[in-house]
Design a protein around this motif. Structure first.
Motif, PDB file in Angstrom:
ATOM      1  N   GLU A 178      23.609  -2.204 -19.068  1.00  0.00           N
ATOM      2  CA  GLU A 178      23.799  -1.936 -20.553  1.00  0.00           C
ATOM      3  C   GLU A 178      24.250  -0.603 -21.053  1.00  0.00           C
ATOM      4  O   GLU A 178      24.600  -0.228 -22.131  1.00  0.00           O
ATOM      5  CB  GLU A 178      22.514  -2.214 -21.579  1.00  0.00           C
ATOM      6  CG  GLU A 178      22.388  -4.055 -21.389  1.00  0.00           C
ATOM      7  CD  GLU A 178      23.233  -4.883 -22.038  1.00  0.00           C
ATOM      8  OE1 GLU A 178      23.777  -4.393 -22.795  1.00  0.00           O
ATOM      9  OE2 GLU A 178      23.278  -6.003 -21.506  1.00  0.00           O
ATOM     10  N   ARG A 234      26.149   2.872 -21.372  1.00  0.00           N
ATOM     11  CA  ARG A 234      27.620   2.966 -22.050  1.00  0.00           C
ATOM     12  C   ARG A 234      28.469   3.966 -21.203  1.00  0.00           C
ATOM     13  O   ARG A 234      27.818   5.327 -21.105  1.00  0.00           O
ATOM     14  CB  ARG A 234      27.547   3.234 -23.382  1.00  0.00           C
ATOM     15  CG  ARG A 234      27.396   2.159 -24.328  1.00  0.00           C
ATOM     16  CD  ARG A 234      26.429   2.486 -25.593  1.00  0.00           C
ATOM     17  NE  ARG A 234      25.014   3.245 -25.151  1.00  0.00           N
ATOM     18  CZ  ARG A 234      23.935   3.474 -25.903  1.00  0.00           C
ATOM     19  NH1 ARG A 234      24.067   3.080 -27.098  1.00  0.00           N
ATOM     20  NH2 ARG A 234      23.174   4.356 -25.594  1.00  0.00           N
ATOM     21  N   ARG A 275      28.134  -1.180 -19.445  1.00  0.00           N
ATOM     22  CA  ARG A 275      29.176  -1.482 -20.318  1.00  0.00           C
ATOM     23  C   ARG A 275      30.205  -0.402 -19.717  1.00  0.00           C
ATOM     24  O   ARG A 275      29.777   0.741 -19.899  1.00  0.00           O
ATOM     25  CB  ARG A 275      28.691  -1.173 -21.728  1.00  0.00           C
ATOM     26  CG  ARG A 275      27.958  -2.520 -22.121  1.00  0.00           C
ATOM     27  CD  ARG A 275      27.649  -2.127 -23.678  1.00  0.00           C
ATOM     28  NE  ARG A 275      26.314  -1.735 -23.613  1.00  0.00           N
ATOM     29  CZ  ARG A 275      25.622  -1.374 -25.159  1.00  0.00           C
ATOM     30  NH1 ARG A 275      26.192  -1.376 -26.200  1.00  0.00           N
ATOM     31  NH2 ARG A 275      24.383  -0.669 -25.017  1.00  0.00           N
ATOM     32  N   ARG A 292      35.314  -6.972 -15.624  1.00  0.00           N
ATOM     33  CA  ARG A 292      34.457  -8.130 -16.088  1.00  0.00           C
ATOM     34  C   ARG A 292      34.154  -8.935 -14.888  1.00  0.00           C
ATOM     35  O   ARG A 292      33.140  -9.340 -14.940  1.00  0.00           O
ATOM     36  CB  ARG A 292      35.481  -8.939 -17.002  1.00  0.00           C
ATOM     37  CG  ARG A 292      35.410  -8.783 -18.540  1.00  0.00           C
ATOM     38  CD  ARG A 292      36.110  -9.893 -19.155  1.00  0.00           C
ATOM     39  NE  ARG A 292      36.706  -9.084 -20.401  1.00  0.00           N
ATOM     40  CZ  ARG A 292      37.969  -8.780 -20.526  1.00  0.00           C
ATOM     41  NH1 ARG A 292      38.990  -9.077 -19.723  1.00  0.00           N
ATOM     42  NH2 ARG A 292      38.381  -8.079 -21.761  1.00  0.00           N
ATOM     43  N   SER A 316      28.720  -5.606 -18.439  1.00  0.00           N
ATOM     44  CA  SER A 316      27.914  -6.250 -19.400  1.00  0.00           C
ATOM     45  C   SER A 316      28.788  -6.431 -20.514  1.00  0.00           C
ATOM     46  O   SER A 316      28.798  -7.256 -21.483  1.00  0.00           O
ATOM     47  CB  SER A 316      26.521  -5.694 -19.898  1.00  0.00           C
ATOM     48  OG  SER A 316      26.628  -4.379 -20.068  1.00  0.00           O
ATOM     49  N   ALA A 317      29.758  -5.261 -20.784  1.00  0.00           N
ATOM     50  CA  ALA A 317      30.736  -5.204 -21.837  1.00  0.00           C
ATOM     51  C   ALA A 317      32.029  -4.510 -21.372  1.00  0.00           C
ATOM     52  O   ALA A 317      31.755  -3.634 -20.493  1.00  0.00           O
ATOM     53  CB  ALA A 317      30.473  -4.818 -23.187  1.00  0.00           C
ATOM     54  N   HIS A 358      35.760  -2.253 -22.475  1.00  0.00           N
ATOM     55  CA  HIS A 358      36.553  -1.773 -23.609  1.00  0.00           C
ATOM     56  C   HIS A 358      37.677  -0.879 -22.749  1.00  0.00           C
ATOM     57  O   HIS A 358      37.324  -0.138 -21.725  1.00  0.00           O
ATOM     58  CB  HIS A 358      35.912  -1.032 -24.748  1.00  0.00           C
ATOM     59  CG  HIS A 358      36.731  -0.843 -25.776  1.00  0.00           C
ATOM     60  ND1 HIS A 358      37.384  -1.455 -26.766  1.00  0.00           N
ATOM     61  CD2 HIS A 358      37.314   0.622 -26.082  1.00  0.00           C
ATOM     62  CE1 HIS A 358      38.231  -0.744 -27.798  1.00  0.00           C
ATOM     63  NE2 HIS A 358      38.060   0.410 -27.479  1.00  0.00           N
ATOM     64  N   TRP A 388      30.031   0.737 -29.481  1.00  0.00           N
ATOM     65  CA  TRP A 388      28.863   0.717 -28.764  1.00  0.00           C
ATOM     66  C   TRP A 388      28.021   1.687 -28.759  1.00  0.00           C
ATOM     67  O   TRP A 388      26.909   1.701 -28.424  1.00  0.00           O
ATOM     68  CB  TRP A 388      29.453   0.966 -27.205  1.00  0.00           C
ATOM     69  CG  TRP A 388      30.210  -0.246 -26.559  1.00  0.00           C
ATOM     70  CD1 TRP A 388      30.670  -1.375 -27.060  1.00  0.00           C
ATOM     71  CD2 TRP A 388      30.986  -0.159 -25.186  1.00  0.00           C
ATOM     72  NE1 TRP A 388      31.342  -2.096 -26.044  1.00  0.00           N
ATOM     73  CE2 TRP A 388      31.567  -1.093 -25.053  1.00  0.00           C
ATOM     74  CE3 TRP A 388      30.989   0.896 -24.342  1.00  0.00           C
ATOM     75  CZ2 TRP A 388      32.068  -1.545 -23.731  1.00  0.00           C
ATOM     76  CZ3 TRP A 388      31.720   0.629 -23.044  1.00  0.00           C
ATOM     77  CH2 TRP A 388      32.211  -0.710 -22.970  1.00  0.00           C
TER      78      TRP A 388
END
Ligand code: NAP
Ligand code: COA
Length: 278
Positions: A8, A10, A34, A53, A58-59, A61, A84
């Motif tokens: 998680e 960033r 992320r 992905r 987990s994310a 962008h 985020w």
């Protein structure tokens, strides 16, 4: 006990859509972070996001921007912050390179590399600063062996990357009080990358490179990613302002041997093209 734990977290990787930097982005994705990437071409961004992905981010962008465009970069990073929140890790590695001797290179060619590597790094630092986790953020700038050892046909890159390392060291001092750490990594010759395709085209130069690395092999993007995971983690909580070669020992001297081999190749090709046009 401090450990690698990026679930998680960033992470922003600038220039993260190919080669070494993409390997770094994918390594953070495999740790469940992320991960956001930026580069000039939207198609490369989209391709990378799909891979991130798949790797387990987990994310994800991404946005397209040129690091020479400070406003576009700042806008994209502000947008990321809205999505985020504060950034834990920033890797800045966008760069341009081509072999060119100073005697024949145009001033604009020299400037293009300074603009991308050096000014671009400054733009990245300025764009992310308001949105860094304070205390706790870790910034890693991707440098190059040419920053510390001169290499033929690389005066533009040497000047730019030496500047990048001084940005790292200067901001480590300026931002240390806020709990922000900055370090540079100097990758050695990394197999299968655009950088090596440009600096060591052909079997002759490739062999010269491998022979000049004390550990006897080229590196992989994963070698550089491993160092990034360490520097970004709590295991490196007391490390800032460091310039870390991850290069199989190449900066101990081998890089200069390859530089002179590359210089010979360029000088020969210039002599050949001059005699063709005679
Ligand atoms: P690469 O595959 O060409 O990667 C460069 C990345 O930066 C790409 O994602 C590219 O994507 C992006 N980029 C280039 N110019 C940009 C700009 N003006 N604005 C925004 N993004 C830009 O290169 P690489 O060989 O893996 O090298 C990566 C880093 O490692 C560089 O900093 C290089 O100096 C350093 N390094 C490489 C080696 C090596 O052996 N390859 C050795 C020492 C150091 P777009 O085309 O979409 O913009
Ligand atoms: N030898 C000498 N000069 C060169 C050159 C070469 N191989 N390649 C480009 N140049 C010169 C151009 O002629 C131009 O100078 P001029 O206006 O005096 O003619 C100047 O450099 C800028 O070239 P341009 O193509 O307009 O730049 P760009 O901004 O579109 O691209 C580069 C930047 C040149 C660095 C391009 O190679 C690039 O985008 N590289 C990114 C990928 C990369 O280098 N990866 C390896 C990272 S280690």
């Amino acid at each position: 006990m401090a450990e690698l734990n990026f679930a998680e977290k960033r992470v922003l990787v600038v220039g993260g859509t190919s080669g070494i930097n993409r390997g770094i982005a994918e390594a953070f994705a495999r740790e469940g972070a992320r991960v956001a990437v930026v580069s000039r071409k939207q198609a490369k961004v989209d391709d990378t996001l799909a891979a991130l992905r798949k790797a387990g981010a987990s994310a994800v962008h991404g946005f397209a921007a040129d690091v020479r465009d400070a406003a576009a970069l700042a806008e994209g990073v502000a947008e990321l912050h809205k999505l985020w929140g504060e950034l834990d890790v920033v890797v800045s590695g966008a760069a341009g390179n081509f072999p060119a001797l100073a005697s024949t290179m145009s001033a604009n060619a020299f400037k293009s590399v300074i603009d991308i590597d050096l000014l671009g790094t400054f733009h990245v630092m300025k764009a992310v600063y308001p949105f860094l986790k304070k205390p706790g953020a870790s910034i890693i700038n991707i440098s190059a062996p040419q920053a510390v050892l001169p290499m033929l046909a690389q005066s533009h890159v040497s000047a730019a990357k030496a500047g990048v390392d001084m940005i790292t060291r200067s901001l480590a001092v300026e931002w240390g009080g806020e709990g922000i750490r900055l370090n540079s990594i100097i990758p050695g010759p990394i197999d299968g990358t655009e950088g090596m395709a440009r600096l060591a085209p052909g079997d002759h130069l490739r062999k010269a490179v491998v022979d000049s690395v004390p550990l006897g092999r080229m590196g992989s993007p994963q070698d550089i990613a491993n160092a990034c995971l360490f520097l970004a983690s709590d295991l490196a909580a007391y490390i800032t302002g460091a310039i870390l070669p991850v290069d199989g020992g190449w900066v101990q001297g081998g890089v200069a041997v390859v530089g002179s081999t590359l210089g010979d190749v360029i000088e020969k090709s210039q002599r050949d093209s001059a005699s063709i046009s005679d």
